[in-house]
Design an enzyme around this catalytic site. Structure first.
Site, PDB file in Angstrom:
ATOM      1  CB  SER A   1       0.165 -17.578   3.813  1.00 42.12           C
ATOM      2  OG  SER A   1       0.585 -16.229   3.725  1.00 42.12           O
TER       3      SER A   1
ATOM      4  CE1 TYR B   1      -2.887 -16.980  -0.849  1.00 34.09           C
ATOM      5  CE2 TYR B   1      -2.045 -15.999   1.167  1.00 34.09           C
ATOM      6  CZ  TYR B   1      -1.866 -16.818   0.074  1.00 34.09           C
ATOM      7  OH  TYR B   1      -0.668 -17.474  -0.092  1.00 34.09           O
TER       8      TYR B   1
HETATM    9  N1  CAA Z   1      -1.796  -0.688   4.132  1.00 37.49           N
HETATM   10  C1  CAA Z   1      -2.554   0.402   4.403  1.00 37.49           C
HETATM   11  N2  CAA Z   1      -3.236   1.102   3.456  1.00 37.49           N
HETATM   12  C2  CAA Z   1      -3.131   0.675   2.187  1.00 37.49           C
HETATM   13  C3  CAA Z   1      -2.357  -0.456   1.827  1.00 37.49           C
HETATM   14  C4  CAA Z   1      -1.679  -1.120   2.863  1.00 37.49           C
HETATM   15  N3  CAA Z   1      -0.929  -2.200   2.619  1.00 37.49           N
HETATM   16  N4  CAA Z   1      -2.479  -0.643   0.493  1.00 37.49           N
HETATM   17  C5  CAA Z   1      -3.291   0.341   0.015  1.00 37.49           C
HETATM   18  N5  CAA Z   1      -3.675   1.136   1.048  1.00 37.49           N
HETATM   19  C6  CAA Z   1      -4.533   2.296   0.988  1.00 37.49           C
HETATM   20  C7  CAA Z   1      -4.097   3.274  -0.068  1.00 37.49           C
HETATM   21  O1  CAA Z   1      -3.123   4.148   0.465  1.00 37.49           O
HETATM   22  C8  CAA Z   1      -5.400   3.975  -0.419  1.00 37.49           C
HETATM   23  O2  CAA Z   1      -5.721   4.915   0.590  1.00 37.49           O
HETATM   24  P1  CAA Z   1      -6.512   6.256   0.222  1.00 37.49           P
HETATM   25  O3  CAA Z   1      -7.822   5.804  -0.411  1.00 37.49           O
HETATM   26  O4  CAA Z   1      -6.671   6.951   1.535  1.00 37.49           O
HETATM   27  O5  CAA Z   1      -5.616   6.975  -0.727  1.00 37.49           O
HETATM   28  C9  CAA Z   1      -6.376   2.848  -0.342  1.00 37.49           C
HETATM   29  O6  CAA Z   1      -5.832   1.883   0.563  1.00 37.49           O
HETATM   30  C10 CAA Z   1      -6.519   2.227  -1.709  1.00 37.49           C
HETATM   31  O7  CAA Z   1      -7.503   1.311  -1.690  1.00 37.49           O
HETATM   32  P2  CAA Z   1      -7.790   0.489  -3.009  1.00 37.49           P
HETATM   33  O8  CAA Z   1      -8.941  -0.414  -2.800  1.00 37.49           O
HETATM   34  O9  CAA Z   1      -7.862   1.436  -4.199  1.00 37.49           O
HETATM   35  O10 CAA Z   1      -6.496  -0.361  -3.052  1.00 37.49           O
HETATM   36  P3  CAA Z   1      -5.451  -0.520  -4.213  1.00 37.49           P
HETATM   37  O11 CAA Z   1      -6.167  -0.874  -5.459  1.00 37.49           O
HETATM   38  O12 CAA Z   1      -4.493   0.607  -4.220  1.00 37.49           O
HETATM   39  O13 CAA Z   1      -4.651  -1.800  -3.712  1.00 37.49           O
HETATM   40  C11 CAA Z   1      -4.434  -4.084  -3.191  1.00 37.49           C
HETATM   41  C12 CAA Z   1      -5.300  -2.853  -3.065  1.00 37.49           C
HETATM   42  C13 CAA Z   1      -4.363  -4.536  -4.654  1.00 37.49           C
HETATM   43  C14 CAA Z   1      -5.030  -5.183  -2.354  1.00 37.49           C
HETATM   44  C15 CAA Z   1      -3.038  -3.738  -2.688  1.00 37.49           C
HETATM   45  O14 CAA Z   1      -3.134  -3.201  -1.387  1.00 37.49           O
HETATM   46  C16 CAA Z   1      -2.111  -4.938  -2.637  1.00 37.49           C
HETATM   47  O15 CAA Z   1      -1.683  -5.476  -3.641  1.00 37.49           O
HETATM   48  N6  CAA Z   1      -1.726  -5.346  -1.430  1.00 37.49           N
HETATM   49  C17 CAA Z   1      -0.785  -6.425  -1.228  1.00 37.49           C
HETATM   50  C18 CAA Z   1      -1.510  -7.684  -1.038  1.00 37.49           C
HETATM   51  C19 CAA Z   1      -0.513  -8.758  -0.770  1.00 37.49           C
HETATM   52  O16 CAA Z   1       0.414  -8.649   0.023  1.00 37.49           O
HETATM   53  N7  CAA Z   1      -0.708  -9.896  -1.413  1.00 37.49           N
HETATM   54  C20 CAA Z   1       0.159 -10.994  -1.240  1.00 37.49           C
HETATM   55  C21 CAA Z   1       0.163 -11.790  -2.510  1.00 37.49           C
HETATM   56  S1  CAA Z   1       1.360 -13.078  -2.452  1.00 37.49           S
HETATM   57  C22 CAA Z   1       0.742 -14.145  -1.355  1.00 37.49           C
HETATM   58  O17 CAA Z   1      -0.386 -14.087  -0.974  1.00 37.49           O
HETATM   59  C23 CAA Z   1       1.676 -15.212  -0.898  1.00 37.49           C
HETATM   60  C24 CAA Z   1       1.764 -15.229   0.571  1.00 37.49           C
HETATM   61  O18 CAA Z   1       1.271 -16.153   1.179  1.00 37.49           O
HETATM   62  C25 CAA Z   1       2.495 -14.160   1.277  1.00 37.49           C
END
Ligand code: CAA
Length: 248
Positions: free
Chosen positions: A141, A154
């Protein structure tokens, strides 16, 4: 083109299904590995593509189970012939920030995404070496190298695949077996569509291509690395990511 027996782990998933279709269209006999009960859409996709039972088959088994994979590979050899092309495509996500990650979320991702590569490859490698021909394509990935918020498990597993690929490549290239990785970016699959919509939109905005990849675009890269023409390419990591990350 010579007809080979190909095994695709996670073969009924988004990328896996596209790989099965492409390798079967190239004339290979393709076995899709799956967990029972997940194969319905794959069957429909194969039927729609006219790739019936003499071009494709299913092999059930859990990639985290070393013994089960040994039995599955032996059954494929008995029924269809030894595996000559292996595509390690089985993968899951359990995305969560590290401070909330449970041991179970860590272990399940490492087991399915990384241990699986050992569990299956270990059982196919001897026959490839004996026959003096083999192709192993491991699906890593973009996040293996780039890292991703919420993916310590991951990204660690996918980075592990890259080290595995480069090491095994050196061990078996003299025996006619190549081992390569493909690092897709964000592909239009259920896995990516499961990302929260606002988070996904932000990710797509960062991709220079301005869109997700289609699974077929990854399958085309697999088909090339699995072909006769790629005999001198080994230990590489081919990016299919729309410019999201450039390695060299
Ligand atoms: N960068 C920086 N800060 C981030 C962020 C990011 N990408 N995502 C969330 N945050 C911050 C929020 O702003 C929040 O900050 P505050 O507490 O200061 O308000 C804090 O982190 C939230 O933390 P939580 O633990 O509550 O996070 P969440 O529940 O909102 O989300 C998550 C967490 C579900 C992991 C989410 O960030 C997410 O879905 N991220 C994407 C993950 C991703 O790209 N997965 C790929 C899947 S597909 C795949 O894997 C195939 C491949 O090979 C590419």
């Amino acid at each position: 083109m010579q007809r080979r027996v190909a095994l695709v782990t996670g073969g009924v998933g988004g990328i896996g299904t596209a790989v099965c279709k492409r390798l079967a269209a190239d004339g290979h006999f393709v076995v899709a590995n799956a967990i029972p009960g997940t194969e319905e859409r794959w069957r429909e996709a194969m039927a729609a593509a006219g790739l019936n039972g003499d071009r494709t088959a299913l092999a059930f088994g859990d990639v985290t189970d070393f013994e089960a994979m040994g039995e599955m590979v032996a059954a494929i050899a008995r029924d269809h012939g030894p595996v000559e092309i292996l595509v390690n495509c089985a993968g899951i996500t359990r995305d969560v920030t590290f401070r909330k990650m449970t041991l179970e979320q860590w272990r399940s991702v490492l087991a399915t995404n990384l241990d699986s590569v050992f569990n299956v490859t270990r059982h196919v490698i001897e026959a490839m070496i004996e026959r003096g021909w083999g192709r192993i394509v491991n699906i890593s990935s973009v996040n293996a190298v780039r890292g991703q918020f919420g993916q310590t498990n991951y990204a660690a597993a996918k980075a592990g695949i890259l080290g595995f690929t480069k090491s095994l490549a050196q061990e078996v290239v003299k025996k006619g077996v190549t081992v390569n990785a493909i690092s897709p970016g964000y592909v239009q699959t259920d896995m990516v569509m499961a990302i929260r919509e606002d988070v996904r939109r932000q990710i797509v905005e960062q991709i220079p291509a301005g869109r997700l990849a289609m699974p077929e675009e990854v399958a085309d890269a697999v088909a090339f690395l699995a072909s006769e023409k790629a005999a001198y390419i080994t230990g590489t990591n081919l990016a299919v990511n729309g410019g999201l990350h450039m390695y060299a």
